[in-house]
Write a protein that holds these residues in place. Structure first.
Motif, PDB file in Angstrom:
ATOM      1  N   SER A 166       0.841  -1.192   0.000  1.00 52.49           N
ATOM      2  CA  SER A 166       0.000   0.000   0.000  1.00 52.49           C
ATOM      3  C   SER A 166       0.881   1.248   0.000  1.00 52.49           C
ATOM      4  O   SER A 166       2.080   1.192   0.299  1.00 52.49           O
ATOM      5  CB  SER A 166      -0.898   0.017   1.243  1.00 52.49           C
ATOM      6  N   PHE A 167       0.282   2.387  -0.305  1.00 55.12           N
ATOM      7  CA  PHE A 167       1.013   3.657  -0.251  1.00 55.12           C
ATOM      8  C   PHE A 167       1.528   3.905   1.166  1.00 55.12           C
ATOM      9  O   PHE A 167       2.661   4.358   1.354  1.00 55.12           O
ATOM     10  CB  PHE A 167       0.115   4.813  -0.685  1.00 55.12           C
ATOM     11  N   ASP A 168       0.713   3.615   2.173  1.00 56.74           N
ATOM     12  CA  ASP A 168       1.128   3.830   3.559  1.00 56.74           C
ATOM     13  C   ASP A 168       2.332   2.964   3.930  1.00 56.74           C
ATOM     14  O   ASP A 168       3.224   3.408   4.673  1.00 56.74           O
ATOM     15  CB  ASP A 168      -0.029   3.547   4.512  1.00 56.74           C
ATOM     16  N   GLN A 169       2.377   1.736   3.416  1.00 54.86           N
ATOM     17  CA  GLN A 169       3.533   0.889   3.672  1.00 54.86           C
ATOM     18  C   GLN A 169       4.789   1.488   3.036  1.00 54.86           C
ATOM     19  O   GLN A 169       5.847   1.551   3.665  1.00 54.86           O
ATOM     20  CB  GLN A 169       3.300  -0.516   3.105  1.00 54.86           C
ATOM     21  N   GLN A 170       4.660   1.917   1.796  1.00 54.26           N
ATOM     22  CA  GLN A 170       5.813   2.521   1.123  1.00 54.26           C
ATOM     23  C   GLN A 170       6.279   3.770   1.855  1.00 54.26           C
ATOM     24  O   GLN A 170       7.476   3.991   2.040  1.00 54.26           O
ATOM     25  CB  GLN A 170       5.442   2.873  -0.322  1.00 54.26           C
TER      26      GLN A 170
END
Length: 284
Positions: A166-170
């Motif tokens: 996900s974007f949040d993980q990145q």
């Protein structure tokens, strides 16, 4: 984004020096996926990409990238990115860096027309990222990278999309990069940036051909010198991705998986791990 401040390409010795591209097919359980190494920013002159990229794209129903490239640019995520770039407490560059590391960063900023005083509340990882964009711009690196290129093409062609993270993980990887080891991170990144710029054209040719000669030692050096950063940025993520790749080899559709080229190689790389699990690996 992360790959801009680490070596762009890592090649392992099980590939021959006469290899043809940075695209592979992986087969098992009667299914196939394609795996391509991405450079996240390229020069206009680097297009069109090598033919195997377009062949893998044409023969796949689903495009897989590290994260949703389109969602990453929406307003909400832009705000998250802006917040992540800066310290939200009383820390600053001057408080987390030693005098020597701060001075080295200050000199690099001056050479690129950046005022480090104005960046004092920025996290070291974000200052390095700004410097990377400045330096690569001098080399003519202004065009979309492989993953965004095929994202845009896939949208036009109405392909299906899946994402490894996900974007949040990145964003969490970028936000925490170097935290607790700020001096080490800054000094390594500045050295890496200089070396990468000096070798950029050669690295691009190495990536296009899949040649193993130039970058064979870079990944092992990185792992040896900075094991904690290596584990977070490379090994742990590769291990998580392997699970997803194996799942896709149990579906009827063919996926074209595009990841930063650094994730393909070495003993912990995706290619070697899939090979060790008994899957058939073939280079296009």
């Amino acid at each position: 984004m992360r790959q801009l401040i680490l070596p762009l390409l890592f090649i392992t010795s099980f590939l021959t020096s006469f290899s043809q591209s940075s695209v592979w097919s992986i087969e098992g359980n009667g299914a196939k996926i394609f795996l391509g190494g991405s450079i996240h920013l390229l020069r206009t002159e680097d297009y069109p990409l090598p033919d195997p990229y377009y062949s893998a794209y044409s023969n796949s129903e689903i495009i897989v990238t590290e994260t949703n490239m389109i969602e990453a640019g929406n307003t909400a995520n832009a705000e998250k990115m802006q917040k992540a770039m800066m310290f939200q407490d009383d820390r600053s560059l001057t408080s987390v860096l030693s005098d020597s590391a701060y001075h080295a960063l200050e000199q690099a900023c001056k050479m690129n027309g950046l005022n480090i005083t104005a960046l004092n509340k920025f996290k070291p990882s974000m200052v390095i990222l700004l410097l990377t964009f400045q330096e690569l711009g001098k080399l003519g690196v202004t065009s979309e990278g492989v993953d965004l290129h095929f994202t845009n093409k896939g949208v036009t062609d109405k392909k299906q999309f899946l994402y490894l993270e996900s974007f949040d993980q990145q964003l969490s990887f970028l936000e925490s990069m170097g935290e607790g080891n700020e001096d080490e991170f800054v000094l390594y990144s500045l050295r890496d940036l200089q070396e990468s710029n000096e070798k950029f054209a050669e690295m691009i040719e190495t990536w296009k051909t899949g040649n193993s000669n130039l970058m064979n030692g870079e990944l092992s050096d990185f792992q040896r010198d900075y094991p904690e950063i290596y584990k977070t940025i490379v090994k742990d993520r590769n291990d998580n991705w392997i699970i997803q790749l194996e799942n896709w080899l149990n579906t009827p559709e063919t996926e074209f998986v595009i990841v930063g080229a650094m994730h393909l190689y070495g003993a912990d790389g995706v290619l070697q791990q899939m090979k060790a699990k008994g899957y058939k690996i073939s280079q296009l």
